[in-house]
Design an enzyme around this catalytic site. Structure first.
Site, PDB file in Angstrom:
ATOM      1  N   HIS A   1      -3.255   7.015   2.895  1.00 24.09           N
ATOM      2  CA  HIS A   1      -3.657   5.728   2.339  1.00 24.09           C
ATOM      3  C   HIS A   1      -5.061   5.409   2.870  1.00 24.09           C
ATOM      4  O   HIS A   1      -5.340   5.546   4.066  1.00 24.09           O
ATOM      5  CB  HIS A   1      -2.661   4.649   2.777  1.00 24.09           C
ATOM      6  CG  HIS A   1      -3.117   3.277   2.423  1.00 24.09           C
ATOM      7  ND1 HIS A   1      -3.594   2.960   1.175  1.00 24.09           N
ATOM      8  CD2 HIS A   1      -3.206   2.135   3.155  1.00 24.09           C
ATOM      9  CE1 HIS A   1      -3.942   1.693   1.157  1.00 24.09           C
ATOM     10  NE2 HIS A   1      -3.725   1.164   2.344  1.00 24.09           N
TER      11      HIS A   1
ATOM     12  N   CYS B   1       0.822  -1.229   0.000  1.00 23.55           N
ATOM     13  CA  CYS B   1       0.000   0.000   0.000  1.00 23.55           C
ATOM     14  C   CYS B   1       0.848   1.268   0.000  1.00 23.55           C
ATOM     15  O   CYS B   1       0.349   2.347  -0.293  1.00 23.55           O
ATOM     16  CB  CYS B   1      -0.945   0.011   1.187  1.00 23.55           C
ATOM     17  SG  CYS B   1      -2.018  -1.409   1.213  1.00 23.55           S
TER      18      CYS B   1
ATOM     19  N   ASN C   1     -10.001  -0.344   0.324  1.00 27.96           N
ATOM     20  CA  ASN C   1      -8.538  -0.243   0.263  1.00 27.96           C
ATOM     21  C   ASN C   1      -8.075  -0.778  -1.101  1.00 27.96           C
ATOM     22  O   ASN C   1      -8.210  -1.962  -1.383  1.00 27.96           O
ATOM     23  CB  ASN C   1      -7.953  -1.076   1.411  1.00 27.96           C
ATOM     24  CG  ASN C   1      -6.436  -1.050   1.460  1.00 27.96           C
ATOM     25  OD1 ASN C   1      -5.787  -0.615   0.519  1.00 27.96           O
ATOM     26  ND2 ASN C   1      -5.883  -1.528   2.555  1.00 27.96           N
TER      27      ASN C   1
HETATM   28  N1  ACO Z   1     -18.398  -9.067   9.614  1.00 31.23           N
HETATM   29  C1  ACO Z   1     -18.801  -9.392  10.863  1.00 31.23           C
HETATM   30  N2  ACO Z   1     -17.940  -9.732  11.814  1.00 31.23           N
HETATM   31  C2  ACO Z   1     -16.642  -9.780  11.507  1.00 31.23           C
HETATM   32  C3  ACO Z   1     -16.160  -9.434  10.239  1.00 31.23           C
HETATM   33  C4  ACO Z   1     -17.104  -9.084   9.272  1.00 31.23           C
HETATM   34  N3  ACO Z   1     -16.742  -8.750   8.014  1.00 31.23           N
HETATM   35  N4  ACO Z   1     -14.825  -9.539  10.219  1.00 31.23           N
HETATM   36  C5  ACO Z   1     -14.460  -9.927  11.449  1.00 31.23           C
HETATM   37  N5  ACO Z   1     -15.554 -10.083  12.231  1.00 31.23           N
HETATM   38  C6  ACO Z   1     -15.589 -10.470  13.623  1.00 31.23           C
HETATM   39  C7  ACO Z   1     -14.358 -11.254  14.010  1.00 31.23           C
HETATM   40  O1  ACO Z   1     -14.541 -12.632  13.761  1.00 31.23           O
HETATM   41  C8  ACO Z   1     -14.255 -10.937  15.491  1.00 31.23           C
HETATM   42  O2  ACO Z   1     -15.156 -11.762  16.167  1.00 31.23           O
HETATM   43  P1  ACO Z   1     -14.745 -12.399  17.619  1.00 31.23           P
HETATM   44  O3  ACO Z   1     -14.508 -11.209  18.501  1.00 31.23           O
HETATM   45  O4  ACO Z   1     -15.955 -13.202  17.962  1.00 31.23           O
HETATM   46  O5  ACO Z   1     -13.508 -13.177  17.343  1.00 31.23           O
HETATM   47  C9  ACO Z   1     -14.764  -9.511  15.571  1.00 31.23           C
HETATM   48  O6  ACO Z   1     -15.571  -9.302  14.401  1.00 31.23           O
HETATM   49  C10 ACO Z   1     -13.653  -8.471  15.558  1.00 31.23           C
HETATM   50  O7  ACO Z   1     -14.290  -7.219  15.723  1.00 31.23           O
HETATM   51  P2  ACO Z   1     -13.519  -5.943  16.195  1.00 31.23           P
HETATM   52  O8  ACO Z   1     -12.565  -6.278  17.283  1.00 31.23           O
HETATM   53  O9  ACO Z   1     -14.521  -4.881  16.480  1.00 31.23           O
HETATM   54  O10 ACO Z   1     -12.725  -5.579  14.876  1.00 31.23           O
HETATM   55  P3  ACO Z   1     -11.730  -4.381  14.693  1.00 31.23           P
HETATM   56  O11 ACO Z   1     -12.211  -3.189  15.418  1.00 31.23           O
HETATM   57  O12 ACO Z   1     -10.325  -4.839  14.946  1.00 31.23           O
HETATM   58  O13 ACO Z   1     -11.876  -4.084  13.147  1.00 31.23           O
HETATM   59  C11 ACO Z   1     -10.704  -4.336  11.065  1.00 31.23           C
HETATM   60  C12 ACO Z   1     -11.456  -5.038  12.196  1.00 31.23           C
HETATM   61  C13 ACO Z   1     -11.699  -3.464  10.308  1.00 31.23           C
HETATM   62  C14 ACO Z   1     -10.153  -5.401  10.146  1.00 31.23           C
HETATM   63  C15 ACO Z   1      -9.567  -3.475  11.648  1.00 31.23           C
HETATM   64  O14 ACO Z   1      -8.802  -4.238  12.526  1.00 31.23           O
HETATM   65  C16 ACO Z   1      -8.664  -2.888  10.575  1.00 31.23           C
HETATM   66  O15 ACO Z   1      -9.089  -2.102   9.748  1.00 31.23           O
HETATM   67  N6  ACO Z   1      -7.369  -3.203  10.632  1.00 31.23           N
HETATM   68  C17 ACO Z   1      -6.407  -2.624   9.689  1.00 31.23           C
HETATM   69  C18 ACO Z   1      -6.453  -3.373   8.436  1.00 31.23           C
HETATM   70  C19 ACO Z   1      -5.694  -2.680   7.366  1.00 31.23           C
HETATM   71  O16 ACO Z   1      -5.584  -1.465   7.326  1.00 31.23           O
HETATM   72  N7  ACO Z   1      -5.187  -3.461   6.418  1.00 31.23           N
HETATM   73  C20 ACO Z   1      -4.576  -2.933   5.260  1.00 31.23           C
HETATM   74  C21 ACO Z   1      -3.117  -2.837   5.397  1.00 31.23           C
HETATM   75  S1  ACO Z   1      -2.448  -2.039   4.025  1.00 31.23           S
HETATM   76  C22 ACO Z   1      -1.936  -3.139   2.812  1.00 31.23           C
HETATM   77  O17 ACO Z   1      -0.759  -3.218   2.548  1.00 31.23           O
HETATM   78  C23 ACO Z   1      -2.923  -4.021   2.064  1.00 31.23           C
END
Ligand code: ACO
Length: 327
Positions: free
Chosen positions: A254, A116, A284
């Site tokens: 980003h 990214c 993203n």
């Molecule tokens: N729908 C419903 N529930 C979900 C989903 C979904 N799509 N995805 C995960 N869950 C569940 C999980 O299973 C977990 O359940 P559990 O607690 O029973 O295990 C729970 O939701 C997790 O929820 P939160 O803790 O509220 O999630 P969080 O606030 O961490 O948000 C997210 C998740 C959006 C992925 C966040 O962590 C994030 O954006 N991280 C950064 C990711 C990123 O920027 N990646 C790109 C990097 S750049 C590159 O090089 C590609």
């Protein structure tokens, strides 16, 4: 002799026609618009057609940037393409794009992988090559078909990504203190396991595993690191160039997650109005994210002459980077 400035002469972007909403994804995996939007800010993303490749999207964005710059393909002697999803491992996507755009055979063409952060790395590389005096005009593109490496059965990742491309044409100018003022690039390889695609073009590295050609991510860990690293990359470059945050007209971060952008706005004490955000429409798009946002910002009049824009990114690696541009 005073060193010449490297300036952006034009921008362009392209996104595929097909819009995939959160609601549509929730019909195939256990998720909801409410969950996706409240955690990431994303409402929808664009997904390329099966026969539409990274090089097609990149060429479309590149063509628009060349038109905006009033530069003919024949004038380009350097093409740098940031991507983690080239059409194929070999040859480089840039060679395919060169042919599609009619860029001459004496142009240097190569791909660059910084995930990214790819566009910021590519911009810095191209500007340095132009500043060396050995190249005159560069086309820099960030393009991704992430839908081809996303596991559409994994709800923790498939809701976050999309496809698209953005491009800029770079040239030299005698106007001092214009164009790319400063950059800061870095990488923290010790965090490589937070975001990766295990099976790629070198099968000997990892034993082939089921679904190993799909992207794997530890979202929570990335989130925390992303906020810290983007904040530091922004602060470092401002300090390096003796600027205060409030002297930045527009930050183009980003576009991974609206909450990450809001956290940076808070840390830098810069209001959200100074941040360009389009993550709600595209998700993203990795290396395409910043040039796509930059093009939208330019075309919507959010960037004016003499404005200073800050680009800031992080990505798999974990790589990070920032750049300051005066228009
Ligand atoms: N729908 C419903 N529930 C979900 C989903 C979904 N799509 N995805 C995960 N869950 C569940 C999980 O299973 C977990 O359940 P559990 O607690 O029973 O295990 C729970 O939701 C997790 O929820 P939160 O803790 O509220 O999630 P969080 O606030 O961490 O948000 C997210 C998740 C959006 C992925 C966040 O962590 C994030 O954006 N991280 C950064 C990711 C990123 O920027 N990646 C790109 C990097 S750049 C590159 O090089 C590609």
């Amino acid at each position: 002799m005073t060193p010449r400035s490297t300036v952006i002469l034009g921008t362009g972007s392209y996104t595929p026609e097909r819009v995939v909403t959160n609601e549509e994804i929730s019909r195939t995996v256990d998720t909801s618009d409410e969950w996706i939007h409240s955690r990431s800010g994303i409402r929808e993303r664009r997904i390329a057609a099966p026969d539409e490749h990274t090089s097609d999207m990149a060429a479309a964005a590149g063509r628009r940037a060349l038109d905006a710059a009033g530069v003919a393909p024949a004038e380009i002697d350097l093409l740098v393409v940031a991507t983690i999803t080239p059409d194929m491992p070999m040859p480089a996507a840039s060679c395919l794009i060169q042919h599609k755009l009619g860029i001459p055979t004496n142009a240097a063409c190569f791909d660059l992988n910084a995930a990214c952060t790819g566009f910021v790395y590519a911009l810095d590389t191209a500007c340095a090559m132009l500043a060396s005096g050995r190249y005159r005009k560069a086309l820099v593109i960030g393009a991704e078909k992430l839908s081809s490496v996303i596991d559409w059965q994994d709800r923790t990742t498939c809701v976050l990504f999309g496809d698209g491309a953005g491009a800029v044409v770079i040239g030299l100018s005698d106007e001092p203190d214009k164009g790319l003022l400063a950059t800061k690039l870095g990488s923290m390889g010790e965090n490589a396991d937070l975001l990766y695609i295990p099976n790629g073009s070198s099968p000997s590295t990892y034993a082939a595993s089921a679904r190993g050609h799909f992207l794997k991510m530890k979202g929570k860990e990335i989130f925390k690191l992303a906020v810290r690293v983007m904040d530091e990359a922004a602060r470092d470059i401002l300090e390096q160039h003796h600027l205060r945050a409030d002297q930045i007209s527009l930050v183009i971060p980003h576009q991974a997650n609206l909450r990450i952008i809001e956290a940076i706005s808070e840390y830098l004490e810069l209001p959200m109005e100074r941040f360009f955000v389009n993550v709600e429409r595209y998700g993203n798009t990795s290396a395409a994210s910043i040039p796509l946002a930059l093009d939208e910002a330019r075309r919507s009049g959010r960037i004016k002459s003499d404005d200073v824009t800050l680009l800031v990114a992080f990505g798999a690696g974990l790589t990070y980077g920032s750049a300051l541009i005066r228009w």
